[in-house]
Scaffold this motif. Structure first.
Motif, PDB file in Angstrom:
ATOM      1  N   TYR A 124      -4.257  -9.202  -5.038  1.00 55.91           N
ATOM      2  CA  TYR A 124      -4.526  -7.768  -5.149  1.00 55.91           C
ATOM      3  C   TYR A 124      -5.434  -7.267  -4.022  1.00 55.91           C
ATOM      4  N   HIS A 125      -6.254  -8.160  -3.446  1.00 50.02           N
ATOM      5  CA  HIS A 125      -7.164  -7.746  -2.368  1.00 50.02           C
ATOM      6  C   HIS A 125      -6.414  -7.152  -1.174  1.00 50.02           C
ATOM      7  N   SER A 179      -7.385 -11.776  -7.461  1.00 56.79           N
ATOM      8  CA  SER A 179      -7.890 -11.060  -6.294  1.00 56.79           C
ATOM      9  C   SER A 179      -9.146 -11.730  -5.758  1.00 56.79           C
ATOM     10  N   ARG A 196       0.839  -1.200   0.000  1.00 54.46           N
ATOM     11  CA  ARG A 196       0.000   0.000   0.000  1.00 54.46           C
ATOM     12  C   ARG A 196       0.871   1.247   0.000  1.00 54.46           C
ATOM     13  N   ASN A 219      -6.322  -3.341  -2.059  1.00 60.52           N
ATOM     14  CA  ASN A 219      -7.458  -2.727  -2.740  1.00 60.52           C
ATOM     15  C   ASN A 219      -7.975  -1.481  -2.039  1.00 60.52           C
ATOM     16  N   GLU A 220      -7.705  -1.358  -0.737  1.00 62.37           N
ATOM     17  CA  GLU A 220      -8.202  -0.200   0.004  1.00 62.37           C
ATOM     18  C   GLU A 220      -7.274   1.009  -0.081  1.00 62.37           C
ATOM     19  N   GLY A 227      -4.239   2.278  -6.325  1.00 61.18           N
ATOM     20  CA  GLY A 227      -5.183   2.104  -7.422  1.00 61.18           C
ATOM     21  C   GLY A 227      -4.950   3.129  -8.524  1.00 61.18           C
ATOM     22  N   ARG A 238     -13.051  -7.383  -6.218  1.00 64.51           N
ATOM     23  CA  ARG A 238     -12.850  -6.622  -7.450  1.00 64.51           C
ATOM     24  C   ARG A 238     -12.079  -5.339  -7.157  1.00 64.51           C
ATOM     25  N   PRO A 239     -10.989  -5.072  -7.904  1.00 65.08           N
ATOM     26  CA  PRO A 239     -10.291  -3.794  -7.740  1.00 65.08           C
ATOM     27  C   PRO A 239     -11.246  -2.624  -7.957  1.00 65.08           C
ATOM     28  N   VAL A 240     -11.069  -1.580  -7.182  1.00 64.98           N
ATOM     29  CA  VAL A 240     -11.975  -0.427  -7.244  1.00 64.98           C
ATOM     30  C   VAL A 240     -12.055   0.131  -8.655  1.00 64.98           C
ATOM     31  N   TRP A 241     -10.923   0.150  -9.357  1.00 62.06           N
ATOM     32  CA  TRP A 241     -10.890   0.748 -10.692  1.00 62.06           C
ATOM     33  C   TRP A 241     -11.416  -0.201 -11.772  1.00 62.06           C
TER      34      TRP A 241
END
Length: 284
Positions: A103-104, A131, A41, A107-108, A113, A134-137
């Motif tokens: 990827y999770h 992941s 992150r 993801n935050e 992202g 789902r990735p935010v993007w």
């Protein structure tokens, strides 16, 4: 056959996302693999690991990215600039694939992202992402427009015939095929059990815990203790296993594979569900 720039393997733990991605990666040229952790992150840490991957393919990105990061007082606020710099380095080294596992775990992080979105936008590299969420993007709109090819839980689950191939001709596991709903992790663990009386109506998550407990109780106490030690290692590297398991490490690893707690892949790893189960044992 997929032509999308981004391929997303999206499913809960235990559906073989990492195994599939590893097998896929072996067939690719110019691929960089990064297993993401909460430490990624931090955009500086992420950029350094991607740069190291570029260097591994013959590029010279680590020095440039290191100087680039040091020139910024707060790299976290310069995610877009860092993404653009990485995209240039990726194209200069002709990197064809970026593979991000787990990827999770990141993801935050909106900054990361944003950085990855810039890499996708500015570089020619394609992305393969595994992941649990789902990735935010990775919006549903982009999936509908085929900008992202999404491989779901339903695609990764085993059908009845595949399940029976895994389990063989054991009559005691007949009901498991329908109860497991094609969950590969449950089926793989069940192979290592002896006679098994399943609880009626159990959901797949409950089945996994039940089977893991049965296997755990079936092994000697000494092996249980070694399994708990293995669960404490973030990665099962050679150094880590030597430190944790001592001279008997190779024998312990072989036993763990036979039970089904350790990946049979070339990359030695505890399945994430197994690790969670063992860590729960430790907390108890």
């Amino acid at each position: 056959e997929c032509e999308a720039r981004v391929i997303l393997l999206l499913a809960p733990a235990g559906y073989g996302k990492t195994t599939l991605a590893r097998q896929w990666a072996k067939s690719l040229n110019g691929a960089i693999w990064v297993t993401l952790t909460p430490a990624h992150r931090d955009v500086a840490r992420f950029a350094e690991d991607v740069a190291a991957g570029i260097d591994g393919l013959g590029g010279n990105a680590s020095r440039f990215i290191g100087e680039y990061l040091r020139a910024r007082s707060n790299p976290q606020r310069a995610a877009r600039d860092i993404g653009s710099a990485l995209a240039e380095q990726l194209d200069a080294a002709r990197v064809q694939w970026l593979i991000f596992d787990d990827y999770h775990e990141v993801n935050e992080s909106p900054e990361l992202g944003e950085l990855i979105s810039l890499i996708e936008e500015r570089s020619n590299a394609r992305l393969l992402i595994a992941s649990r969420v789902r990735p935010v993007w990775a919006t549903q709109r982009r999936v509908l427009y085929r900008e992202i090819e999404q491989i779901n839980r339903e695609d990764l689950a085993m059908d009845a015939d595949e399940s029976k191939l895994v389990l063989g001709h054991r009559s005691d596991l007949g009901t498991l095929v329908s109860q497991a709903e094609g969950w590969p992790a449950v089926l793989a663990l069940a192979v290592g059990t002896g006679g098994l009386r399943l609880p009626g109506g159990a959901m797949p998550a409950e089945l996994y815990a039940f089977i893991a407990e049965e296997l755990y109780q079936s092994v000697p106490e000494t092996l249980r203790q070694q399994l708990l030690r293995m669960a404490l290692a973030p990665e099962l590297t050679q150094d880590a296993t030597s430190t944790l398991l001592g001279e008997d490490g190779d024998n312990v690893i072989e036993q763990a594979r036979e039970v089904g707690f350790l990946s049979a892949d070339q990359v030695m790893d505890l399945h994430p569900l197994v690790r969670d189960f063992l860590l729960q044992k430790l907390s108890e």
